[in-house]
Design a protein around this motif. Structure first.
Motif, mmCIF file in Angstrom:
data_model
loop_
_atom_site.group_PDB
_atom_site.id
_atom_site.type_symbol
_atom_site.label_atom_id
_atom_site.label_comp_id
_atom_site.label_asym_id
_atom_site.label_seq_id
_atom_site.Cartn_x
_atom_site.Cartn_y
_atom_site.Cartn_z
ATOM 1 N N ARG A 1 0.110 8.854 10.975
ATOM 2 C CA ARG A 1 0.234 7.765 10.014
ATOM 3 C C ARG A 1 0.504 6.442 10.720
ATOM 4 O O ARG A 1 -0.059 5.404 10.361
ATOM 5 N N ILE B 1 -4.261 10.696 4.362
ATOM 6 C CA ILE B 1 -2.946 10.152 4.005
ATOM 7 C C ILE B 1 -2.158 11.146 3.164
ATOM 8 O O ILE B 1 -0.966 11.359 3.387
ATOM 9 N N ASP C 1 1.359 12.812 3.933
ATOM 10 C CA ASP C 1 2.497 12.678 3.011
ATOM 11 C C ASP C 1 3.135 14.036 2.736
ATOM 12 O O ASP C 1 4.355 14.150 2.644
ATOM 13 N N ARG D 1 -2.582 5.354 12.557
ATOM 14 C CA ARG D 1 -3.555 4.905 11.571
ATOM 15 C C ARG D 1 -3.240 3.483 11.132
ATOM 16 O O ARG D 1 -4.130 2.656 11.014
ATOM 17 N N SER D 2 -1.944 3.184 10.908
ATOM 18 C CA SER D 2 -1.632 1.844 10.432
ATOM 19 C C SER D 2 -1.871 0.802 11.527
ATOM 20 O O SER D 2 -2.346 -0.289 11.238
ATOM 21 N N ARG E 1 -8.107 8.711 2.309
ATOM 22 C CA ARG E 1 -7.115 9.119 1.300
ATOM 23 C C ARG E 1 -6.640 10.555 1.531
ATOM 24 O O ARG E 1 -5.467 10.859 1.387
ATOM 25 N N GLU F 1 0.869 -1.161 0.000
ATOM 26 C CA GLU F 1 0.000 0.000 0.000
ATOM 27 C C GLU F 1 0.909 1.215 0.000
ATOM 28 O O GLU F 1 1.856 1.278 0.763
ATOM 29 N N THR F 2 0.623 2.181 -0.819
ATOM 30 C CA THR F 2 1.532 3.322 -0.909
ATOM 31 C C THR F 2 1.544 4.118 0.377
ATOM 32 O O THR F 2 2.358 4.995 0.561
ATOM 33 N N ASN F 3 0.609 3.829 1.257
ATOM 34 C CA ASN F 3 0.452 4.741 2.381
ATOM 35 C C ASN F 3 0.800 4.167 3.739
ATOM 36 O O ASN F 3 0.930 4.895 4.683
ATOM 37 N N VAL F 4 0.952 2.862 3.869
ATOM 38 C CA VAL F 4 1.168 2.317 5.216
ATOM 39 C C VAL F 4 2.664 2.262 5.519
ATOM 40 O O VAL F 4 3.432 1.955 4.654
#
Lengths: 267, 312, 273
Positions: C151, C108, C112, C154-155, C105, B309-312
């Protein structure tokens, strides 16, 4: 005898509690032996010890494994590696995770072939293609170019069988080869082993499934709590089990298989 | 792959746009008024009207969106405006400072690769051995160390006590050896730890067991199969550190009296030069975003099955 | 859990180091022999002795007192920072994990964008705009680290949300808020604590790094990084003045890192294998 296992015990290093106890078995060339037992009976551990993948940091094996006249357990690792993969081939339980996911299937096959036969260059490809076709894979060229995740479990199992074929393995050890497959492919997988046996290889198959055992035939050994409790030909044992435990197992598996049978009647 | 690439490129451009907008907002919200600074330099005793005049000349009276696109266009064409402190074009300042940063970062990356990969491999191969335990201790120490302090310790050891290097930077490669090593140490330590645990995680996978059953030697399994699979997280982290090292270089540059982008950034901040600060920031952050993209794609090429996943 | 921590030597060492630094910070006025800011030019670079246990610096200030007061800066800035970060991270991370795909999204992408700015750059920007001040350093660290926290949490939360017990709670009629408060947060707490503990260590390193670069604190402050900066000129004559403050930073960040690492080993025993 191709393989003779004498008085094999495997114990946990920490507790020295034996998980496999004083096991004897033997297989002749062109014959098959089914080891049958429930989970925790020590059948997989036996299988691992014979194919040399036992975790020696955790387990301590004792006894003798004589393959083709040579004792394997006391052999130095360098010598062992000449036998594993070349003369003794393993078909692992889950074909989906058995190959390195980052390397193309063909490359991994070629790697093994080169290691055991020194073969490289142009001859390799034709040899791999023949092996894959003999193992029942139609689009062999495509399979070679694929990464493992692109193939199904059944196809990968055939790839692994092809790897045993390409080095002409004398003994093929299959650890629960049908568990990861769906019912359709199960019989086909067992049939593949039957044809391997017909070609002269010895088969050692570990399973908990009576259906698989009876389809393959040959010798049978029933394990419980690390001990062999019953042995004989598959048909003898299934017809007239000598041990209460075996009888209970057969009974249970008949009850269990009633459900899908009824369903298939309705369909 | 192409679907992944499309998705990844989309997020790349969104992030890049966000980065540039944030950097631009910085100039707008800063305490210093560029028009005032320039006007006061050009005319002594500048009046309000003169400042207003300069503001119009510089185009600072235009709407914010227009100025943002002008500024962005300037960045792409290489015209980054002028510094409010040295009154030179920022581009010239960059040309003067960037080579040092490039050399410093490049040399550090070499240290990182040369040290952390073999050490990580040895630790994983001989897990729980003496070497492994020693490495664990040292790497833990290394991530707790303040870089500037390590730099001073190295200077005290190798420039004051044993005069191998000089405190004032020698020209050329020799002058960069200690600074680049200092910059690399915390990263090396983090890398060794990640690489070791990544390798050990891979060693527990099924394909390793089956590779042994195929008769492959432990060395071959480690170098040809396990390493390849353990590399993606390292590559991703490697590319993430790139942007950080350019900025983090400021500390090391100060210890070793070098002048690179990092120290240029800090001196611009101290001189309240918002134009130069914004340019530094947008460039360093863009380097980070670009190298991140490169890292993701490279690891994807190395391990094509990876559904990361590009985000985890 | 608590017993396990006390049985782990690494965790105990970490806790002891943290306790020592905390004690120094709290009791600095009682322990310090002198005023850390008191300049006495006649006694600069004094040898360690009865009056000045660690000697004096280039302005004749008592080194030991400055080091003790320095703990107040490090701890006093990093702990509040982490408190705010924890709240932001938990709230935003859990919300992101529990909300729909589109909202997730957006979260995220924003993370980023913020992660693309190295912490030093954010500090430079914040201090450039807001000026010097301890609270501005805290704000800078929060801006640079909130996205990492969000982040990460969240994960953890996404992994936890995929478990069956959450599904069971949903089916039995729990609201999203109830799930977050009663199930999600308690279950990610231990992983979260590990992250916070190592986060304190990196905040301490950041604080000292910023003040080493003159970002944020007024000149002469008894902060470890700033002290290192001032002692630069005595590299040849008095290198020990460079060694003490750095050692203090190392001890403090090592305390939190050791504790955090040990905690992780306790939570995930297989991790170290």
């Amino acid at each position: 005898m191709l393989l003779t296992v004498n008085n094999l015990s495997v114990a946990l290093k920490k507790s020295s509690r034996p998980i496999v106890q004083n096991l004897d078995l033997s297989i002749e060339q062109g014959n098959s032996l089914v080891i049958l037992g429930q989970s925790g009976s020590g059948k997989t551990l036996t299988c691992k010890t014979i194919t040399g993948i036992l975790n020696r940091r955790r387990f301590e094996p004792s006894g003798e494994i004589i393959f083709n006249g040579k004792e394997l357990l006391s052999m130095p690792p360098r010598k062992q590696r000449e036998i594993y993969g070349a003369q003794i081939a393993l078909i692992p339980q889950n074909p989906m995770t058995a190959l390195d996911p980052s390397v193309r299937v063909g490359k991994q096959m070629a790697e093994t072939l080169y290691l055991h036969t020194g073969l490289r260059g142009k001859k390799v490809k034709s040899k791999l293609l023949t092996a894959l076709e003999n193992a029942g894979l139609d689009r062999a060229e495509e399979v070679m170019q694929s990464y493992p995740h692109m193939l199904s479990g059944g196809m990968l199992q055939r790839v692994l069988i092809a790897m045993a074929l390409m080095v002409d393995a004398k003994l093929i050890v299959a650890d629960e080869p049908t568990t990861a497959l769906d019912a359709e492919h199960r019989n086909a997988a067992v049939d593949a082993f039957i044809s391997l046996r017909e070609k002269g290889a010895a088969i050692l198959l570990v399973t908990h499934d009576f259906g698989v055992a009876s389809r393959l035939g040959g010798e049978l050994l029933v394990m419980k709590d690390g001990k062999a409790i019953e042995r004989g030909s598959v048909f003898e044992v299934l017809q007239a089990p000598g041990h209460d435990y075996t009888r209970a197992l057969i009974e249970a598996s008949r009850l269990y298989s009633l459900v899908p049978e009824r369903r298939s009647l309705i369909c | 792959m192409s679907a992944y690439l499309r998705k990844r490129l989309l997020s790349f451009f969104i992030v890049l746009a966000g980065v540039s907008i944030l950097s631009f907002l910085l100039i707008t919200f800063s305490n210093t008024d560029p028009a005032e600074v320039i006007a006061r330099r050009n005319y002594s005793g500048a009046t309000e009207e003169m400042i207003e005049q300069v503001r119009i000349e510089m185009g600072l009276d235009k709407p914010m969106a227009k100025r943002y696109f002008d500024w962005l266009g300037g960045l792409f064409s290489g015209d980054m405006g002028i510094s409010l402190y040295s009154f030179r074009p920022i581009r010239e300042d960059f040309a003067a400072y960037f080579p040092t940063t490039l050399a410093l970062t490049g040399l550090s990356l070499i240290w990182i690769v040369v040290i952390s990969l073999p050490v990580g491999l040895l630790c994983a191969r001989f897990k729980d051995g003496i070497f492994d335990h020693l490495t664990r201790g040292f790497t833990l120490l290394g991530i707790c160390l303040p870089t500037f302090w390590l730099g001073f310790l190295l200077l005290i050891a190798f420039a004051v006590r044993l005069p191998i290097f000089s405190v004032v930077p020698a020209p050329g490669l020799k002058g960069l050896l200690l600074p680049s090593f200092t910059l690399a140490v915390p990263v090396i330590c983090a890398f060794i730890r990640l690489f070791r645990s990544s390798l050990l995680g891979e060693l527990n996978r099924d394909y390793v067991v089956y590779a042994r059953a195929r008769g492959l030697s432990p060395r071959r399994i480690l170098l040809h199969h396990v390493m390849r699979n353990a590399l993606p997280p390292i590559i991703i982290l490697f590319c993430q550190y790139l942007g950080y090292m350019i900025a983090g270089g400021a500390v090391v540059e100060k210890v070793f009296s070098l002048s690179g982008i990092g120290s240029y950034l800090i001196s611009s901040v101290l001189a309240a030069d918002s134009n130069a600060v914004a340019t530094c920031i947008v460039i360093i952050a863009s380097v980070f975003v670009i190298s991140n993209l490169v890292g993701d794609i490279a690891s994807r090429l190395l391990c094509p099955w990876m559904v990361r996943e590009t985000n985890v | 859990m608590f017993k396990k921590v006390l049985c782990n030597p690494q965790a105990v060492i970490g806790l002891v180091l943290i306790a020592v630094v905390l004690a120094a910070a709290v009791m600095a006025p009682m322990l310090a022999p002198h005023d850390p800011e008191a300049v006495d030019v006649t006694r600069k670079f004094a040898e360690p002795g009865k009056e000045y246990p660690l000697g004096t610096d280039q302005l004749g200030r008592c080194e030991l007192s400055r080091l003790l007061y320095g703990a107040r800066y490090s701890i006093g800035m990093s702990l509040p920072t982490l408190l705010v970060l924890s709240v932001i991270g938990l709230v935003l991370g859990c919300l992101s994990a529990c909300s729909g795909k589109a909202v997730d999204r957006i979260f995220i992408t924003v993370c980023d964008i913020f992660i693309s700015f190295p912490s030093l750059i954010i500090a430079a920007a914040v201090i450039g705009v807001l000026g010097n001040g301890m609270q501005n350093i805290v704000i800078a660290i929060i801006i640079s680290m909130w996205a990492w926290f969000t982040r990460m949490i969240r994960s953890y939360a996404v992994a936890e949300m995929g478990r069956d017990y959450i599904l069971a709670a949903r089916i039995s009629g729990c609201s999203t808020f109830q799930i977050i408060v009663r199930h999600l947060i308690p279950n990610i707490m231990s992983q979260f604590l590990v992250y916070v503990s190592t986060g304190v260590a990196s905040a301490i390193l950041m604080v000292s790094g910023f003040s080493f670069l003159n970002l944020g604190l007024s000149a002469g402050a008894a902060e470890w990084g700033a002290m290192l900066n001032e002692a630069r000129s005595s590299l040849y004559s008095h290198p020990e003045l460079l060694i003490y403050p750095g050692a203090c930073i190392l001890i403090t960040s090592a305390g939190f890192n050791l504790f955090g690492e040990a905690l992780r080993d306790i939570i995930e025993p297989e991790e170290g294998q």
